[in-house]
Design an enzyme around this catalytic site. Structure first.
Site, mmCIF file in Angstrom:
data_model
loop_
_atom_site.group_PDB
_atom_site.id
_atom_site.type_symbol
_atom_site.label_atom_id
_atom_site.label_comp_id
_atom_site.label_asym_id
_atom_site.label_seq_id
_atom_site.Cartn_x
_atom_site.Cartn_y
_atom_site.Cartn_z
ATOM 1 N N LYS A 149 0.850 -1.194 0.000
ATOM 2 C CA LYS A 149 0.000 0.000 0.000
ATOM 3 C C LYS A 149 0.888 1.248 0.000
ATOM 4 O O LYS A 149 1.662 1.455 0.937
ATOM 5 C CB LYS A 149 -0.895 -0.016 1.252
ATOM 6 C CG LYS A 149 -1.759 1.218 1.407
ATOM 7 C CD LYS A 149 -2.522 1.204 2.729
ATOM 8 C CE LYS A 149 -3.386 2.435 2.859
ATOM 9 N NZ LYS A 149 -3.905 2.628 4.207
ATOM 10 N N LYS A 300 -11.846 28.606 -19.528
ATOM 11 C CA LYS A 300 -12.533 28.528 -20.818
ATOM 12 C C LYS A 300 -11.688 29.102 -21.961
ATOM 13 O O LYS A 300 -11.745 28.620 -23.084
ATOM 14 C CB LYS A 300 -13.874 29.255 -20.740
ATOM 15 C CG LYS A 300 -14.853 28.506 -19.856
ATOM 16 C CD LYS A 300 -16.202 29.151 -19.843
ATOM 17 C CE LYS A 300 -17.095 28.355 -18.908
ATOM 18 N NZ LYS A 300 -18.454 28.784 -18.883
ATOM 19 N N ASP A 341 -22.278 26.778 -24.099
ATOM 20 C CA ASP A 341 -22.938 27.787 -23.253
ATOM 21 C C ASP A 341 -23.826 28.698 -24.088
ATOM 22 O O ASP A 341 -24.950 29.030 -23.701
ATOM 23 C CB ASP A 341 -21.885 28.694 -22.577
ATOM 24 C CG ASP A 341 -21.245 28.036 -21.368
ATOM 25 O OD1 ASP A 341 -21.850 27.103 -20.807
ATOM 26 O OD2 ASP A 341 -20.131 28.462 -20.992
HETATM 27 P P1 NAP Z 1 -15.165 34.729 -15.562
HETATM 28 O O1 NAP Z 1 -14.687 34.513 -16.958
HETATM 29 O O2 NAP Z 1 -14.201 34.680 -14.463
HETATM 30 O O3 NAP Z 1 -15.869 36.183 -15.536
HETATM 31 C C1 NAP Z 1 -16.420 36.671 -14.372
HETATM 32 C C2 NAP Z 1 -17.027 38.039 -14.622
HETATM 33 O O4 NAP Z 1 -17.614 38.448 -13.411
HETATM 34 C C3 NAP Z 1 -16.036 39.110 -15.036
HETATM 35 O O5 NAP Z 1 -16.640 40.007 -15.890
HETATM 36 C C4 NAP Z 1 -15.710 39.763 -13.703
HETATM 37 O O6 NAP Z 1 -15.370 41.110 -13.821
HETATM 38 C C5 NAP Z 1 -17.020 39.669 -12.992
HETATM 39 N N1 NAP Z 1 -16.834 39.639 -11.550
HETATM 40 C C6 NAP Z 1 -16.144 38.720 -10.835
HETATM 41 N N2 NAP Z 1 -16.193 39.016 -9.533
HETATM 42 C C7 NAP Z 1 -16.925 40.135 -9.421
HETATM 43 C C8 NAP Z 1 -17.306 40.935 -8.329
HETATM 44 N N3 NAP Z 1 -16.943 40.626 -7.083
HETATM 45 N N4 NAP Z 1 -18.059 42.025 -8.570
HETATM 46 C C9 NAP Z 1 -18.418 42.354 -9.832
HETATM 47 N N5 NAP Z 1 -18.064 41.645 -10.911
HETATM 48 C C10 NAP Z 1 -17.332 40.541 -10.705
HETATM 49 O O7 NAP Z 1 -16.350 33.731 -15.200
HETATM 50 P P2 NAP Z 1 -17.440 33.035 -16.164
HETATM 51 O O8 NAP Z 1 -16.899 31.791 -16.716
HETATM 52 O O9 NAP Z 1 -17.918 34.057 -17.107
HETATM 53 O O10 NAP Z 1 -18.569 32.630 -15.120
HETATM 54 C C11 NAP Z 1 -19.386 33.596 -14.465
HETATM 55 C C12 NAP Z 1 -20.576 32.921 -13.805
HETATM 56 O O11 NAP Z 1 -21.342 32.228 -14.750
HETATM 57 C C13 NAP Z 1 -20.206 31.883 -12.755
HETATM 58 O O12 NAP Z 1 -20.879 32.188 -11.574
HETATM 59 C C14 NAP Z 1 -20.702 30.555 -13.271
HETATM 60 O O13 NAP Z 1 -21.238 29.770 -12.243
HETATM 61 C C15 NAP Z 1 -21.765 30.975 -14.213
HETATM 62 N N6 NAP Z 1 -21.908 30.017 -15.324
HETATM 63 C C16 NAP Z 1 -23.110 29.375 -15.455
HETATM 64 C C17 NAP Z 1 -23.303 28.508 -16.478
HETATM 65 C C18 NAP Z 1 -24.628 27.821 -16.631
HETATM 66 O O14 NAP Z 1 -24.713 26.930 -17.461
HETATM 67 N N7 NAP Z 1 -25.633 28.198 -15.904
HETATM 68 C C19 NAP Z 1 -22.289 28.261 -17.397
HETATM 69 C C20 NAP Z 1 -21.090 28.936 -17.236
HETATM 70 C C21 NAP Z 1 -20.909 29.817 -16.199
HETATM 71 P P3 NAP Z 1 -13.868 41.606 -14.191
HETATM 72 O O15 NAP Z 1 -13.785 41.545 -15.697
HETATM 73 O O16 NAP Z 1 -13.829 42.984 -13.662
HETATM 74 O O17 NAP Z 1 -12.936 40.663 -13.509
#
Ligand code: NAP
Length: 514
Positions: A149, A300, A341
């Site tokens: 192990k 992504k 998405d």
């Molecule tokens: P990401 O690429 O990291 O982008 C996050 C965005 O949110 C950026 O524009 C960022 O602004 C902003 N942000 C982050 N923290 C913040 C804060 N404290 N106050 C204000 N703005 C803030 O993330 P993502 O991949 O786009 O994902 C974002 C969300 O989408 C996640 O919560 C995820 O769970 C959700 N999502 C859902 C699905 C679904 O199928 N339902 C699929 C994908 C993602 P800055 O540019 O200023 O950093």
């Protein structure tokens, strides 16, 4: 004793076939031997007895000679265990007592109907031991050992691949497990590579090593009983990935269509170098049968770069958006990056409004955020002629998006005050605000006083399903669409790419109360 035996009973009912009695903390107390005998006699299944000393990460503090003598007495008792775990280091620290223990096992095994096996173990709670291979060789050559192990704290997912190589090359029954957040794969996939056993806790919170899953999770979530040599491996790559609902959906889907696959959380630290090294190793290890992954924050964009660098194919929409959430690894090793998405968001939106996509033309849409998910949604909406305004914390990211989509449609950048002064037809959250484990689970991305009555408010956060934004929208008379609506659609398209089959409807109808 009563509680411990109850716990063992529950473990057996949940599917455990062997119980490990960790007697570390009992040893040294009054009547310890009597108590241990009770456990062994009344154990609801065959068992391993382990008395882990402090120097190997356990709780047993008694002198080494006393510890090994106790183990010897247990072996020689009327109810000997099926296996005894002995640390390899014990052979170096107290060779005479350790050899006496091994001799006691041999002697006991001459008794009719009795068979005690010796598990020789080595643990490293700090990382992969530098002399891992040498250690295994020494353990393999040790006389009287039935099972080897080796367990160490994984530094990345790649450590699991080494554990699998150890299992494949074993010349004796072997357990090679990785601990910690990166190690789950080694625990779940042990049967694929012929691992002797795997360990699981009776219930969440009762782990005996970091990163151990519960029996329930192992069997019901990670399909442990159906994992075999040809099982294909999928997962969700992100940082962090602990909260993802994807393993639940895809594993239930595999179960429903009887696809020989398992879907795991695959944590990969945020830098591109980590992504490249880890995902590259998973793909290149042919024996792993790694066939695809969902890719989430913050990878992504890394996925597009990675697939481009490896000469794979990028679906046009994913290339245009500059972000992809799906990796497909074909049987010939070729790879594809896809964005599911974008179509999922459009379909969810249209279904909720009961309209055809064309009817989105001219709709005024406020997008909150300019990250990966927002890019996908904006691309889809802009293509359909919606009038999009982006509201983002950092101006430069919003500007980059406007620039990237310039040829598609004019996109505006909004000022925070506009969200109070102007009314939009549709509001979409593309930030992680409101998400459990995110930067601010209690926050809504919309200011109080936003005129939401009659508008559609779409959430992309799905954990929790009812976010502060959804509550705010409902309180202000908006039509709401939760994050699960988009999530199950994007998962459904991924599932189709990997298996060629539709995600069964009852799997898509995930529990909205969770
Ligand atoms: P990401 O690429 O990291 O982008 C996050 C965005 O949110 C950026 O524009 C960022 O602004 C902003 N942000 C982050 N923290 C913040 C804060 N404290 N106050 C204000 N703005 C803030 O993330 P993502 O991949 O786009 O994902 C974002 C969300 O989408 C996640 O919560 C995820 O769970 C959700 N999502 C859902 C699905 C679904 O199928 N339902 C699929 C994908 C993602 P800055 O540019 O200023 O950093």
């Amino acid at each position: 004793m009563h509680d411990a035996l109850d716990q063992a009973d529950r473990a057996v009912q949940a599917g455990a076939r062997l119980i490990e009695w960790r007697i570390d903390a009992l040893v040294g107390g009054d009547d310890a031997f009597k108590a241990i005998q009770t456990l062994l006699r009344d154990s609801p299944a065959s068992c391993i007895v382990t008395c882990r000393p402090l120097w190997e990460g356990g709780l047993c503090e008694v002198p080494e000679i006393e510890r090994l003598e106790l183990l010897r007495n247990i072996i020689e008792s009327d109810s000997p265990p099926k296996y005894v775990d002995l640390e390899m280091l014990a052979l170096e620290r107290s060779p005479e007592a350790a050899i006496a223990l091994i001799d006691a096992i041999k002697e006991t095994n001459t008794r009719p109907g009795v068979e005690v096996g010796l598990i020789l173990s080595s643990h490293d709670f700090k990382g992969r031991p530098v002399d891992l291979i040498q250690k295994i060789e020494t353990m393999t050559n040790e006389m009287g050992v039935n099972v080897i192990k080796v367990v160490w704290l994984a530094r990345s997912l790649r450590d699991n691949l080494e554990a699998f190589a150890i299992l494949r090359e074993r010349s004796r029954p072997t357990l090679a497990l990785c601990m910690g957040e990166f190690g789950l794969m080694s625990r779940v996939l042990a049967p694929k590579f012929g691992g002797f056993i795997t360990f699981a806790s009776e219930a969440p919170g009762h782990e005996t090593a970091p990163g151990q899953a519960s029996i329930e999770e192992l069997r019901n979530l990670y399909r442990f009983d159906s994992i075999g040599r040809d099982t294909k491996v999928y997962g969700v790559i992100g940082w962090p990935v602990g909260h993802s609902l994807s393993p639940k959906i895809h594993n239930a889907g595999f179960d429903a269509i009887e696809h020989d696959g398992v879907y795991l959380p695959l944590p990969v630290p945020k830098e591109y170098e980590h992504f490249k090294a880890t995902v590259g190793s998973l793909i290149d290890d042919e024996r792993l049968d790694f066939r695809g992954a969902s890719v989430t924050i913050p990878h992504k964009e890394n996925l597009i770069r990675f697939v481009m660098e490896r000469g794979g194919s990028i679906e046009p929409m994913a290339g245009f958006i500059g972000a992809a959430n799906t990796l497909v690894v074909n049987e010939d090793g070729s790879i594809e990056a896809i964005n599911t998405d974008c179509p999922a968001a459009i379909k969810a939106l249209c279904a909720r409004l009961d309209i055809e996509p064309d009817a989105l033309q001219g709709k005024r849409v406020a997008i909150l955020g300019a990250g990966g998910v927002a890019r996908g949604i904006v691309a889809g909406l802009a293509q359909l002629g919606a009038k999009v305004t982006i509201f983002n914390r950092s101006q430069n990211r919003a500007e980059a998006m406007v620039e990237a989509f310039r040829e598609l449609a004019p996109i505006a950048i909004g000022e925070a005050l506009q969200l109070i002064d102007e009314r939009f037809d549709i509001y979409i959250n593309g930030t992680p605000l409101g998400m459990n484990g995110g930067p601010d689970p209690e926050a809504s991305p919309l200011p109080d006083g936003a005129p939401l009555e009659g508008a559609l408010v779409m959430e992309t956060v799905y954990n929790p399903v009812e976010t502060p934004l959804i509550r705010q929208a409902e309180a202000n008379g908006a039509i709401t669409l939760d994050g699960l609506a988009m999530f199950v659609r994007q998962a459904g398209t991924q599932f189709k790419h990997w298996t060629g089959r539709a995600l069964p409807v009852d799997v898509m109808d995930v529990d909205r109360g969770n």
